[in-house]
Design a protein around this motif. Sequence first.
Motif, short mmCIF file in Angstrom:
data_model
loop_
_atom_site.label_atom_id
_atom_site.label_comp_id
_atom_site.label_asym_id
_atom_site.label_seq_id
_atom_site.Cartn_x
_atom_site.Cartn_y
_atom_site.Cartn_z
N UNK A 117 -10.29 -25.24 -24.28
CA UNK A 117 -11.53 -25.24 -23.47
C UNK A 117 -11.46 -26.24 -22.32
N UNK A 145 -17.06 -24.26 -21.29
CA UNK A 145 -17.27 -22.83 -20.99
C UNK A 145 -18.70 -22.33 -21.22
N UNK A 196 -20.92 -18.88 -29.15
CA UNK A 196 -19.59 -18.87 -28.55
C UNK A 196 -18.52 -19.33 -29.56
N UNK A 219 -17.97 -16.84 -32.54
CA UNK A 219 -17.20 -15.64 -32.20
C UNK A 219 -15.72 -15.99 -32.07
N UNK A 220 -15.45 -17.11 -31.45
CA UNK A 220 -14.05 -17.53 -31.25
C UNK A 220 -13.37 -17.79 -32.59
N UNK A 265 -31.04 -15.03 -19.11
CA UNK A 265 -29.58 -15.10 -18.93
C UNK A 265 -28.93 -15.76 -20.15
N UNK A 282 -28.92 -13.30 -22.98
CA UNK A 282 -27.83 -12.34 -22.80
C UNK A 282 -26.50 -12.99 -23.15
N UNK A 283 -26.34 -14.27 -22.79
CA UNK A 283 -25.11 -14.98 -23.11
C UNK A 283 -24.89 -15.03 -24.63
N UNK A 330 -24.03 -11.69 -25.97
CA UNK A 330 -22.68 -11.26 -25.60
C UNK A 330 -21.67 -11.67 -26.66
N UNK A 331 -21.96 -12.80 -27.32
CA UNK A 331 -21.07 -13.29 -28.37
C UNK A 331 -21.55 -12.86 -29.75
N UNK A 332 -22.46 -11.89 -29.76
CA UNK A 332 -22.82 -11.26 -31.03
C UNK A 332 -23.93 -11.93 -31.82
N UNK A 356 -26.02 -23.52 -14.13
CA UNK A 356 -25.81 -22.21 -13.50
C UNK A 356 -26.67 -21.13 -14.14
N UNK A 357 -27.10 -21.35 -15.39
CA UNK A 357 -28.03 -20.40 -16.01
C UNK A 357 -29.47 -20.91 -15.97
#
Lengths: 437, 437
Positions: A72, A105, A152, A155-156, A176, A179-180, A183-185, A425-426
């Motif tokens: 990372x 990340x 995150x 999932x990794x 956002x 959604x993030x 996205x990782x379930x 950024x989000x």
Amino acid sequence: MPVTRVDLSQNEFPEAWFNIVPELKGFAPPNATEEEMALLKKVFIPESLKQEFSLEPWIPIPGNLRDLFVQIGRPYPLYRAHGLEKELGLPSGIELWYKAEFRSPPGSHKLNTALAQLFFAKENGIDRSVAAQGGRITTETGAGQWGSSVAFAAKILGFQEVIVYWVRNIYNWKPARKAFMELYGATVIPSPSPHTQAGRDVLAKNPDHPGDLGIAVSEGLEDADSHEGSFYVLGSVLNHVLMHQTIIGLETLKQFESVGKLPDVMVSCLGGGSNFGGFVLPFVPRRLDGGNMRFVAVQSKSAPNLQGEFRYDRADHAGKTPELMMYTLGHETEFAPIKAGGLIYHAAAPVISHLRHMGIIETLTPPLDEVAVFEAGRLFSQAEAQAPPAPESAYSVWGAIQEALDAKQKGENRIIAFNVSGHGLMDMDAYAEVLRK
Amino acid sequence: MPVTRVDLSQNEFPEAWFNIVPELKGFAPPNATEEEMALLKKVFIPESLKQEFSLEPWIPIPGNLRDLFVQIGRPYPLYRAHGLEKELGLPSGIELWYKAEFRSPPGSHKLNTALAQLFFAKENGIDRSVAAQGGRITTETGAGQWGSSVAFAAKILGFQEVIVYWVRNIYNWKPARKAFMELYGATVIPSPSPHTQAGRDVLAKNPDHPGDLGIAVSEGLEDADSHEGSFYVLGSVLNHVLMHQTIIGLETLKQFESVGKLPDVMVSCLGGGSNFGGFVLPFVPRRLDGGNMRFVAVQSKSAPNLQGEFRYDRADHAGKTPELMMYTLGHETEFAPIKAGGLIYHAAAPVISHLRHMGIIETLTPPLDEVAVFEAGRLFSQAEAQAPPAPESAYSVWGAIQEALDAKQKGENRIIAFNVSGHGLMDMDAYAEVLRK
């Protein structure tokens, strides 16, 4: 503009976490009933619980986990804030330095402990029925940075299911981030929710309750308790969480030493205390040994928990957790919503509270409307050519600027270090809304 | 999972840009009237225009500009995609490597040329009236990555005013990017707009026109032409823009050499050609010298410009620009909107088109619905523990996966390098929408 970016190589990443507890004389243990301890033993990751009560000063970081930190992007750089110094018109004796923790990340320092906790959950999970089949994790989140990091990391590391209870008034304006996490379930549930007794009790009194981190903690705990094989993870406050975050300060210390300097004052924002603790704890022994380094926690006007009472209090709203010795505003208090939702929590971590009680930690609070904070965040980004800081991290910038201006006014030399724990950024809509005022 | 992250130190950042034009036999110059050249000379940054026609193979990067690249974190790492290789079940002879261009603070590789162009604008601006007082910049943007980078670079370099004409159908669904540009002081105008004759002409025919990059270019150019002292900047297609981007490939080449390898095939997405060119051009001389390295451009089904005609065409919709020798679908074509808006442009850069005409560049296009692309983006992020790639960059990932599966099916060894040109943290709604299908 000159550029000073202090890098460390991959093999300079710390080999062990720093545990300050053995150095804190009279550090008060949790006040727990047998039933409360049984709950912790049931839902906490065994290794996390072991670390929580450890008196070893250094806890080795497993090699496979160190590799993940390199993946990372760690170690993250330490920058001299030449651009910000110029904007503030600082004389050469006043220096500003910042740690680029926003390189993470999913957006913040929270990933440091999410990776560590889930790494151990996977290792420890082999003996547990559901966990052995892939694992189920429950947690809560305030600003959404912790929920994003857990989703995150899970999932990794290959977990099957993540349930995030998210403080409703923040959930509502951060699509956002939702959604993030998805996205990782992850399954994301606004809290208070009808899924738990703790949530239903709150909703019965107020169906429109805006939510609160203490309530979300109660929900996450209850959910794990009622689903066999679930692990519950927490993103701040506890000893092991702050210890995982010490990689921030350990890197920073090596970086300062490599340029032959040390900060006179370290500044960061403080909600529960994890980024603040991770940043400053590796430097604290110098103060305990008689040094005069200062530590400044920047808090919100809404929840300035370090200005509360120092006493035993619950970590959650429903009172399922053991009592911890903390500076607290009371675990049932309701707080005015602000954009820096990560700074809203009723109490500060026991380790931080102990240091505060010793007189080692100072506090600063900007005005409630947060305009000055977001302006500081914008100034930092524009002067330093970095992504805009998260609202919480903008408090760190604001605090560091106060320290610099104070030194300037007094005509003193001062080396100021601050941690920029996440990017915004989000959170661009929050910037737009606050700066439009 | 093993970790291979190839870092370069700050002083290994390239000292010069690579200009491939002198190596391209028969490279066709622009076809320009005196009037068109006069417009370019009026609104283009003098140094950019000089670079556009340069036949020097190496153009030195000024020291102060190199410092800025270090400030934004360059050189960026090259990673071996061990996690993605494992997910795809690749045998050991097939290797995937990616360049972490998504480390850019405003989110993409576009910052590389924004910083360079505006750096020279500032140096060259001293003799121009308004520019001397702070400077005014006009530009256009499609996906919003270029507009974000120009706004960011302009504020950092101290420009007073930035006007961004933004393709309307993308502007409408990216409020976070709009807030980002405005945070850095830019004025953001949906295009086609009533502010220019080019915009009014389009609106007269269709008041609900969704916009198009060619129209936005016309508007940006006309705006600069009609405001004394304005500079117009372009984010792709032109020689000097691709040349500024060669720092991506130059770093990548050094990184591969440091591990004693070279890619067999390089893959990246291609709209106008700037990230693709920047990534591959420093490797192309090996192919021109008789090597067999392959170069694969991943394009959208909506605007697969490299499958068009190779002929002189305009770079903009209104026909204000000189004609360039390009693969083109026609400068007045309308394209089906997709989420990867940065891949929608009617033509490919002259340099790329020339190489395509020589048979050196291959193309690949995924289905129009983009589901496979976003799934590739998600897989990359989850397998590699990186931020989700921008929609455009997800095309690069998708293309690299096709190459890996092709090699696997054929039982061949293959080293595949791909560029992840930007992150998708401000595109989470696009991920949610497409993956819900």
